[in-house]
Design an enzyme around this catalytic site. Structure first.
Site, PDB file in Angstrom:
ATOM      1  N   GLU A  48       0.823  -1.209   0.000  1.00 32.42           N
ATOM      2  CA  GLU A  48       0.000   0.000   0.000  1.00 32.42           C
ATOM      3  C   GLU A  48       0.860   1.263   0.000  1.00 32.42           C
ATOM      4  O   GLU A  48       0.541   2.243  -0.669  1.00 32.42           O
ATOM      5  CB  GLU A  48      -0.950   0.002   1.197  1.00 32.42           C
ATOM      6  N   TYR A 131      -5.859   6.728   4.654  1.00 31.35           N
ATOM      7  CA  TYR A 131      -6.060   5.706   3.623  1.00 31.35           C
ATOM      8  C   TYR A 131      -5.306   4.420   3.956  1.00 31.35           C
ATOM      9  O   TYR A 131      -5.881   3.327   3.916  1.00 31.35           O
ATOM     10  CB  TYR A 131      -5.626   6.214   2.240  1.00 31.35           C
ATOM     11  N   ASP A 149      -9.417   5.084  -2.625  1.00 34.22           N
ATOM     12  CA  ASP A 149      -8.307   5.590  -3.437  1.00 34.22           C
ATOM     13  C   ASP A 149      -8.899   6.203  -4.708  1.00 34.22           C
ATOM     14  O   ASP A 149     -10.118   6.402  -4.817  1.00 34.22           O
ATOM     15  CB  ASP A 149      -7.302   4.475  -3.752  1.00 34.22           C
TER      16      ASP A 149
END
Length: 355
Positions: A48, A131, A149
């Site tokens: 990520e 996030y 996203d």
């Protein structure tokens, strides 16, 4: 008269994901998850961080290099800063690499090498924002967190035919995403929405005929899918100028210096040079007869364009630099340099071969 729009259901998307999930090196696919295989939080987190502002295609080789060299968070925490920065070179956004090390060391030192399994504690780790915390919570620990996203924003904007431009629309699109996030299989669902955006609900020419949410999509019914999401006009990027000094000793060693930890390319190895601005001042790192190349090294960062004048010199063995250090030829790998520095090297190397 068009048919009434159906309410989107997470289950429809999960059924599609079970058949069409992308095969990614960091992913535990839906079949394996159904058989009880659980993702490694370290690998979820690493992927990520790498995927921020970067494409899947660009990340794959870096991810494989990192996980081969540093297979656990403890191994990464014990790594030398310079080795990690060199392995990151070319991936861009170098603050991510610095925060990667800080976070690995925090997990190893403060959490016994085990990633926290909740969103709030993940947010306390260096370099982890909303996030990333949501993505790790959902994908690694199957928590029903809202993961948003660029792919998810695009899907939500089209699903609801939302014309408010980004970034103003972000809170609204996040709210849309939150309403759809299920308590059942939230990790698979988070990846499913991202896969839908990456493979079906693409920025250009979306394949609406293949979409499991087509009959729930307001933009598909309105014929506006290709217009969404709307984005506010981009500000024009300024251009900055600079000078890069590439000095090679007669034995093949190159003069390099490590940039300060803070700022652009922080902690990266690169060529000594001037500041970057409107009127760069001469700042040669060593006394030499400098030659200026006719071609500039050009690179675009997030907020500006950079044009580097490249100056080269060949040095005798006894010359001592005012700053930087010579890297012996067997230890010098151009691939360890950030992209803009590698561009300058390519120009200088080509020029030296011709001379």
């Amino acid at each position: 008269m068009s048919a009434p729009r159906e309410r989107p259901r997470a289950g429809d998307l999960l059924d599609w994901y079970d058949r069409h999930a992308r095969d990614l090196p960091w992913r535990v696919g839906p079949r394996a998850r159904a058989e009880g295989v659980r993702p490694d939080p370290y690998r979820v987190w690493l992927s990520e961080v790498m995927l921020q502002q970067t494409t899947v295609a660009a990340v794959k080789s870096y991810y494989e290099t990192f996980t081969t060299r540093w297979p656990t968070v403890q191994a990464l925490a014990a790594a030398e800063d310079g080795d990690v920065m060199a392995a990151w070179a070319g991936l861009g956004y170098y603050a991510r690499a610095r925060n990667l090390l800080k976070c690995a060391r925090a997990v190893a030192g403060d959490h016994g090498g085990i990633f926290p399994d909740d969103h709030a504690t993940l947010l306390t780790l260096p370099g982890i924002g909303r996030y990333t915390a949501a993505a790790v919570s959902a994908i690694a620990f199957d928590r029903p967190e809202v993961v948003v996203d660029g792919n998810v924003e695009r899907v939500m904007a089209r699903l609801h035919d939302e014309h408010t431009p980004l970034p103003q629309a972000k809170p609204l699109l996040t709210d849309f995403a939150a309403r759809l996030t299920p308590d059942t299989r939230p990790g698979c669902y988070a990846q499913a929405v991202m896969d839908l955006g990456a493979t079906i609900c693409t920025p250009r020419n979306p394949a609406c005929g293949l979409c499991p949410w087509r009959r729930s999509c307001a933009a598909w019914q309105a014929g506006t899918a290709t217009e969404l999401p709307r984005k506010a006009p981009k500000k024009r990027k300024p251009t900055r100028l600079g000078i890069a000094y590439l000095a090679r000793r007669v034995d093949g060693a190159w003069l390099l210096e490590r940039r300060p930890d803070s700022g652009l390319l922080g902690g990266m190895l690169g060529w000594p040079g001037s500041d970057w601005g409107d009127d760069p001042q001469e700042a040669p790192p060593i006394r030499a007869e400098w030659k200026t190349l006719t071609e500039e090294a050009r690179h675009t960062f997030t907020h500006f364009h950079l044009r580097l004048t490249v100056r080269t010199a060949l040095l005798p063995m006894d010359r001592r630099p005012d700053r930087g250090e010579f890297i012996e030829l067997p230890d010098f790998r151009p691939s360890d340099l950030p992209t803009v520095m590698r561009k300058a090297f390519d120009l200088a190397h080509a020029g030296m071969r011709k001379s």
